[in-house]
Design a protein around this motif. Structure first.
Motif, mmCIF file in Angstrom:
data_model
loop_
_atom_site.group_PDB
_atom_site.id
_atom_site.type_symbol
_atom_site.label_atom_id
_atom_site.label_comp_id
_atom_site.label_asym_id
_atom_site.label_seq_id
_atom_site.Cartn_x
_atom_site.Cartn_y
_atom_site.Cartn_z
ATOM 1 N N ALA A 42 0.864 -1.085 0.590
ATOM 2 C CA ALA A 42 -0.407 -0.073 0.184
ATOM 3 C C ALA A 42 0.812 1.546 -0.018
ATOM 4 O O ALA A 42 1.032 1.752 1.029
ATOM 5 N N SER A 43 1.285 1.447 -1.299
ATOM 6 C CA SER A 43 2.567 2.503 -1.183
ATOM 7 C C SER A 43 2.180 3.158 -2.505
ATOM 8 O O SER A 43 1.858 2.268 -3.435
ATOM 9 N N PRO A 44 2.793 4.563 -2.413
ATOM 10 C CA PRO A 44 2.337 5.557 -4.378
ATOM 11 C C PRO A 44 3.976 4.580 -4.709
ATOM 12 O O PRO A 44 3.744 5.339 -6.026
ATOM 13 N N HIS A 45 4.938 4.257 -4.018
ATOM 14 C CA HIS A 45 5.806 3.869 -5.065
ATOM 15 C C HIS A 45 5.467 2.244 -5.980
ATOM 16 O O HIS A 45 6.322 1.757 -6.572
ATOM 17 N N THR A 46 4.930 1.248 -5.206
ATOM 18 C CA THR A 46 4.121 0.209 -6.072
ATOM 19 C C THR A 46 3.870 0.683 -7.300
ATOM 20 O O THR A 46 3.636 1.348 -7.700
ATOM 21 N N LEU A 47 4.157 -0.511 -8.344
ATOM 22 C CA LEU A 47 3.493 -0.676 -9.386
ATOM 23 C C LEU A 47 3.213 -1.495 -10.325
ATOM 24 O O LEU A 47 3.954 -3.006 -9.419
ATOM 25 N N ARG A 48 3.150 -1.812 -11.131
ATOM 26 C CA ARG A 48 2.036 -2.619 -11.835
ATOM 27 C C ARG A 48 1.930 -2.837 -13.619
ATOM 28 O O ARG A 48 1.583 -1.991 -14.246
ATOM 29 N N GLY A 57 1.776 2.744 -8.077
ATOM 30 C CA GLY A 57 0.662 2.955 -7.317
ATOM 31 C C GLY A 57 -0.212 2.360 -6.594
ATOM 32 O O GLY A 57 -0.792 1.525 -7.201
ATOM 33 N N HIS A 58 -0.428 2.235 -5.406
ATOM 34 C CA HIS A 58 -1.337 1.384 -5.120
ATOM 35 C C HIS A 58 -2.745 1.583 -4.647
ATOM 36 O O HIS A 58 -3.940 0.487 -5.391
ATOM 37 N N ALA A 59 -2.727 2.773 -5.423
ATOM 38 C CA ALA A 59 -3.942 3.638 -5.709
ATOM 39 C C ALA A 59 -4.613 3.496 -6.881
ATOM 40 O O ALA A 59 -6.093 2.684 -7.184
ATOM 41 N N GLU A 60 -3.358 3.338 -8.479
ATOM 42 C CA GLU A 60 -4.075 2.996 -9.493
ATOM 43 C C GLU A 60 -4.199 1.922 -9.403
ATOM 44 O O GLU A 60 -5.261 0.657 -10.077
ATOM 45 N N ILE A 61 -3.361 0.442 -8.685
ATOM 46 C CA ILE A 61 -3.775 -0.739 -8.930
ATOM 47 C C ILE A 61 -5.044 -1.066 -8.533
ATOM 48 O O ILE A 61 -5.645 -2.313 -8.563
ATOM 49 N N ALA A 62 -5.725 -0.839 -7.388
ATOM 50 C CA ALA A 62 -6.600 -1.122 -6.589
ATOM 51 C C ALA A 62 -7.447 -1.121 -7.824
ATOM 52 O O ALA A 62 -8.933 -1.826 -7.919
ATOM 53 N N ALA A 63 -7.995 0.745 -8.398
ATOM 54 C CA ALA A 63 -8.795 0.787 -9.119
ATOM 55 C C ALA A 63 -8.518 0.349 -10.618
ATOM 56 O O ALA A 63 -10.233 -0.113 -10.836
ATOM 57 N N PHE A 64 -7.433 -0.442 -10.550
ATOM 58 C CA PHE A 64 -8.078 -0.834 -12.296
ATOM 59 C C PHE A 64 -8.851 -3.251 -11.583
ATOM 60 O O PHE A 64 -9.492 -3.109 -12.237
#
Length: 132
Positions: A42-48, A57-64
């Motif tokens: 749960a970080s803005p540094h996470t990427l996919r 960021g975790h928020a974009e991944i969760a929204a996807f």
């Protein structure tokens, strides 16, 4: 965090990362979006990086995950390689074939142990292109 590269594939750590990798695959095939989202740091540094998306960021991944109708395409895993370094860092790489097609793909995940448990900090999914 310092990664101890003198300890490669400690049996306990390797078993833990392998179990997380399997949990992820089960959640992916079940379209368990809550479990999938929770497995990412749960970080803005996470990427996919996905087949058709680039998520920072975790928020974009969760929204996807929340907006992905029908979940991931069915697939069968092929050769998988999991390597751990020290007791808190591991990488998982796998080949897969999408169901009902000859399309082959690759997936990589970088796992880090945090106080709350193992989390993916970086992931990549791609399909092999056609060769001539």
């Amino acid at each position: 965090m310092t990664v101890d590269t003198t300890i490669v594939n400690d049996p306990d750590t390797l078993a833990e990362v392998t179990a997380m990798f399997r949990r992820y695959e089960q959640a992916l095939m079940a379209n368990d979006t809550a479990a999938l989202t929770a497995m990412f740091w749960a970080s803005p540094h996470t990427l996919r990086y996905g087949v058709g998306e680039i998520l920072y960021g975790h928020a974009e991944i969760a929204a996807f995950r929340a907006n992905r109708a029908g979940g991931a395409p069915r697939r069968v895993l092929g050769k998988t390689s999991i390597t751990t370094f020290g007791r808190d860092f591991g990488v998982a790489n796998t080949e897969f074939q999408r169901a009902n097609t000859d399309r082959l793909g690759r997936q990589s995940q970088t796992w880090v142990r945090f106080p709350e448990g193992w989390r993916i900090v970086s992931a990549h999914v791609s399909l092999l292109g056609e060769t001539s």
